[in-house]
Design an enzyme around this catalytic site. Structure first.
Site, PDB file in Angstrom:
ATOM      1  N   ASP A  21       0.907  -1.416   0.133  1.00 18.87           N
ATOM      2  CA  ASP A  21       0.078  -0.083   0.060  1.00 18.87           C
ATOM      3  C   ASP A  21       0.948   1.318   0.120  1.00 18.87           C
ATOM      4  OD1 ASP A  21      -2.301   1.585  -0.027  1.00 18.87           O
ATOM      5  OD2 ASP A  21      -2.607   1.271   2.170  1.00 18.87           O
ATOM      6  N   ASN A  23       1.338   3.312  -3.057  1.00 17.20           N
ATOM      7  CA  ASN A  23       2.015   3.878  -4.191  1.00 17.20           C
ATOM      8  C   ASN A  23       1.386   5.051  -4.718  1.00 17.20           C
ATOM      9  OD1 ASN A  23       2.798   0.964  -4.178  1.00 17.20           O
ATOM     10  ND2 ASN A  23       1.705   0.291  -5.780  1.00 17.20           N
ATOM     11  N   ARG A  25       0.015   7.792  -2.917  1.00 16.47           N
ATOM     12  CA  ARG A  25       0.719   8.669  -2.106  1.00 16.47           C
ATOM     13  C   ARG A  25       2.017   9.004  -2.169  1.00 16.47           C
ATOM     14  NH1 ARG A  25      -1.175   6.276   3.379  1.00 16.47           N
ATOM     15  NH2 ARG A  25      -1.782   4.346   1.984  1.00 16.47           N
ATOM     16  N   ARG A  34      -0.545   8.716 -10.481  1.00 23.11           N
ATOM     17  CA  ARG A  34      -0.406   7.638  -9.267  1.00 23.11           C
ATOM     18  C   ARG A  34       0.236   6.203  -9.912  1.00 23.11           C
ATOM     19  NH1 ARG A  34      -4.026   7.044  -5.250  1.00 23.11           N
ATOM     20  NH2 ARG A  34      -4.196   4.968  -5.744  1.00 23.11           N
ATOM     21  N   HIS A  38       2.658   3.106  -8.851  1.00 18.73           N
ATOM     22  CA  HIS A  38       2.591   1.598  -9.047  1.00 18.73           C
ATOM     23  C   HIS A  38       3.926   1.062 -10.086  1.00 18.73           C
ATOM     24  CE1 HIS A  38      -1.422   1.803  -7.708  1.00 18.73           C
ATOM     25  NE2 HIS A  38      -1.667   2.608  -8.729  1.00 18.73           N
ATOM     26  N   SER A  66      -7.465  -5.977  -5.828  1.00 23.56           N
ATOM     27  CA  SER A  66      -8.606  -6.508  -5.313  1.00 23.56           C
ATOM     28  C   SER A  66      -9.865  -6.501  -5.848  1.00 23.56           C
ATOM     29  CB  SER A  66      -8.758  -5.663  -3.913  1.00 23.56           C
ATOM     30  OG  SER A  66      -9.442  -4.469  -4.207  1.00 23.56           O
ATOM     31  N   GLU A  68     -12.054  -4.751  -5.476  1.00 28.99           N
ATOM     32  CA  GLU A  68     -12.539  -3.520  -5.141  1.00 28.99           C
ATOM     33  C   GLU A  68     -11.922  -2.571  -6.041  1.00 28.99           C
ATOM     34  OE1 GLU A  68     -12.128  -5.593  -2.457  1.00 28.99           O
ATOM     35  OE2 GLU A  68     -14.480  -5.744  -1.843  1.00 28.99           O
ATOM     36  N   ASN A  69     -10.781  -2.891  -6.367  1.00 28.18           N
ATOM     37  CA  ASN A  69      -9.932  -1.818  -7.174  1.00 28.18           C
ATOM     38  C   ASN A  69     -10.452  -1.551  -8.483  1.00 28.18           C
ATOM     39  OD1 ASN A  69      -6.753  -3.209  -5.943  1.00 28.18           O
ATOM     40  ND2 ASN A  69      -7.907  -1.197  -5.232  1.00 28.18           N
ATOM     41  N   SER A 197      -8.249  -5.143   5.224  1.00 29.01           N
ATOM     42  CA  SER A 197      -9.060  -4.727   3.672  1.00 29.01           C
ATOM     43  C   SER A 197      -9.282  -5.984   2.869  1.00 29.01           C
ATOM     44  CB  SER A 197      -7.967  -3.736   3.064  1.00 29.01           C
ATOM     45  OG  SER A 197      -7.673  -2.568   3.705  1.00 29.01           O
TER      46      SER A 197
HETATM   47  C1  FPP Z   1      -1.830   0.095  -3.287  1.00 31.31           C
HETATM   48  O1  FPP Z   1      -1.235   1.288  -3.348  1.00 31.31           O
HETATM   49  C2  FPP Z   1      -1.181  -0.736  -4.595  1.00 31.31           C
HETATM   50  C3  FPP Z   1      -1.945  -1.394  -5.575  1.00 31.31           C
HETATM   51  C4  FPP Z   1      -3.198  -1.519  -5.525  1.00 31.31           C
HETATM   52  C5  FPP Z   1      -1.226  -2.111  -6.646  1.00 31.31           C
HETATM   53  C6  FPP Z   1      -0.133  -2.809  -6.344  1.00 31.31           C
HETATM   54  C7  FPP Z   1       0.849  -3.191  -7.692  1.00 31.31           C
HETATM   55  C8  FPP Z   1       1.894  -2.846  -7.891  1.00 31.31           C
HETATM   56  C9  FPP Z   1       2.993  -2.703  -6.922  1.00 31.31           C
HETATM   57  C10 FPP Z   1       2.388  -2.879  -9.225  1.00 31.31           C
HETATM   58  C11 FPP Z   1       3.029  -4.230  -9.876  1.00 31.31           C
HETATM   59  C12 FPP Z   1       2.507  -5.473  -9.116  1.00 31.31           C
HETATM   60  C13 FPP Z   1       3.075  -6.563  -9.458  1.00 31.31           C
HETATM   61  C14 FPP Z   1       3.060  -7.757  -8.515  1.00 31.31           C
HETATM   62  C15 FPP Z   1       3.886  -7.059 -10.588  1.00 31.31           C
HETATM   63  P1  FPP Z   1      -2.323   2.492  -3.427  1.00 31.31           P
HETATM   64  O2  FPP Z   1      -2.574   2.841  -5.076  1.00 31.31           O
HETATM   65  O3  FPP Z   1      -3.619   2.029  -2.856  1.00 31.31           O
HETATM   66  O4  FPP Z   1      -1.833   3.522  -2.836  1.00 31.31           O
HETATM   67  P2  FPP Z   1      -2.519   5.006  -1.864  1.00 31.31           P
HETATM   68  O5  FPP Z   1      -3.254   4.214  -0.713  1.00 31.31           O
HETATM   69  O6  FPP Z   1      -1.273   5.653  -1.632  1.00 31.31           O
HETATM   70  O7  FPP Z   1      -3.533   5.267  -2.693  1.00 31.31           O
END
Ligand code: FPP
Length: 251
Positions: A21, A23, A25, A34, A38, A66, A68-69, A197
């Protein structure tokens, strides 16, 4: 003494699960989109996977997308799917060099077709690797998984193939996505959020929870080592009392 040397190899968790979690921010704090977060999270995936495999962890499960994503803006969903395809392709070498087998849990058939086929291809190419299983949770949620297990059980009961009286936690587990995977001893979440979550709800019944303040793109090998050292300093009682645990471990 570096952090890695402080880890007791005899008390290593067999399975570590991670909610990646922060990415968004991380990117926002740099004035970037954003998706930049990632993209930079991929290096953390690489570091964490190789560190876990080098230590002797047998299963590493990452919450990558997820159920939900899908509610995120379409451009972010598309970018995440594209990134997944590109990463599965570009990281094949890392997976092979480190003898890591790729697996996936979740409602995979509803992934975008290009993503599904790349996933199947990478899983097939790594299927004979046996140092560690890297399990990607994709289009996954704990409630979906439990409801899906209940649905599969109901189908078998209705067909007369399963006696309802035989259903208990052990038999129920056989209908989960993770039926071949032991429950995680350690669940890590990054970014300072203290929530689970909808991740592995059944499987984390007795997991130790570790919350790191680091945003996922900043998470490195040493952060994984710190989480494992913290886990190794805890007493896991599974509903028993401290003295009983000591008797079991002294045997
Ligand atoms: C959550 O951060 C992260 C994700 C929903 C995606 C995770 C994906 C990667 C790390 C990319 C590649 C993955 C693989 C396995 C190759 P967020 O976007 O919810 O961050 P935030 O809470 O700061 O908004």
């Amino acid at each position: 003494m570096d952090l890695k040397e402080k880890i007791d190899p005899d008390k290593l968790p067999k399975h570590i699960a991670i909610i990646m979690d922060g990415n968004g921010r991380w990117a926002k704090s740099r004035g970037e989109m954003r998706v930049f977060g990632h993209q930079n999270g991929v290096e953390s995936v690489r570091q964490t996977s190789t560190a876990a495999a080098e230590l002797g962890v047998k299963f590493l499960t990452l919450y990558a997308f997820s159920t939900e994503n899908w509610k995120r803006p379409k451009c972010e969903v598309d970018a995440l799917m594209n990134l997944l395809v590109l990463t599965l392709n570009s990281e094949l070498g890392t997976l092979m060099e480190n003898n890591i087998r790729l697996r996936a849990i979740g409602d995979l058939t509803h992934l975008q077709p290009g993503c599904y086929s790349q996933l199947m291809e990478t899983m097939e190419k790594t299927s004979n690797n046996n140092r560690m299983d890297l399990v990607l949770a994709l289009n996954y949620s704990g409630r979906w998984e439990i409801a899906e297990a209940a649905r599969r059980i109901a189908v078998e009961v209705a067909a007369g193939k399963l006696d309802p009286e035989s259903i208990n936690p052990d038999t129920f587990k056989e209908y989960l996505e993770t039926r071949e995977i032991p429950d995680p001893e350690l669940l890590i979440r990054t970014s300072g959020e203290n929530r689970v979550s909808n991740f592995l709800l059944w499987q984390i019944a007795y997991s130790e929870l570790y919350f790191s303040a680091k945003l996922w793109p900043d998470f490195r090998k040493d952060d994984l080592y710190e989480a494992i050292i913290d886990y190794q300093n805890r007493e896991r009682r599974f509903g028993m009392i401290s003295e009983q645990i000591k008797q079991v471990t002294d045997k």
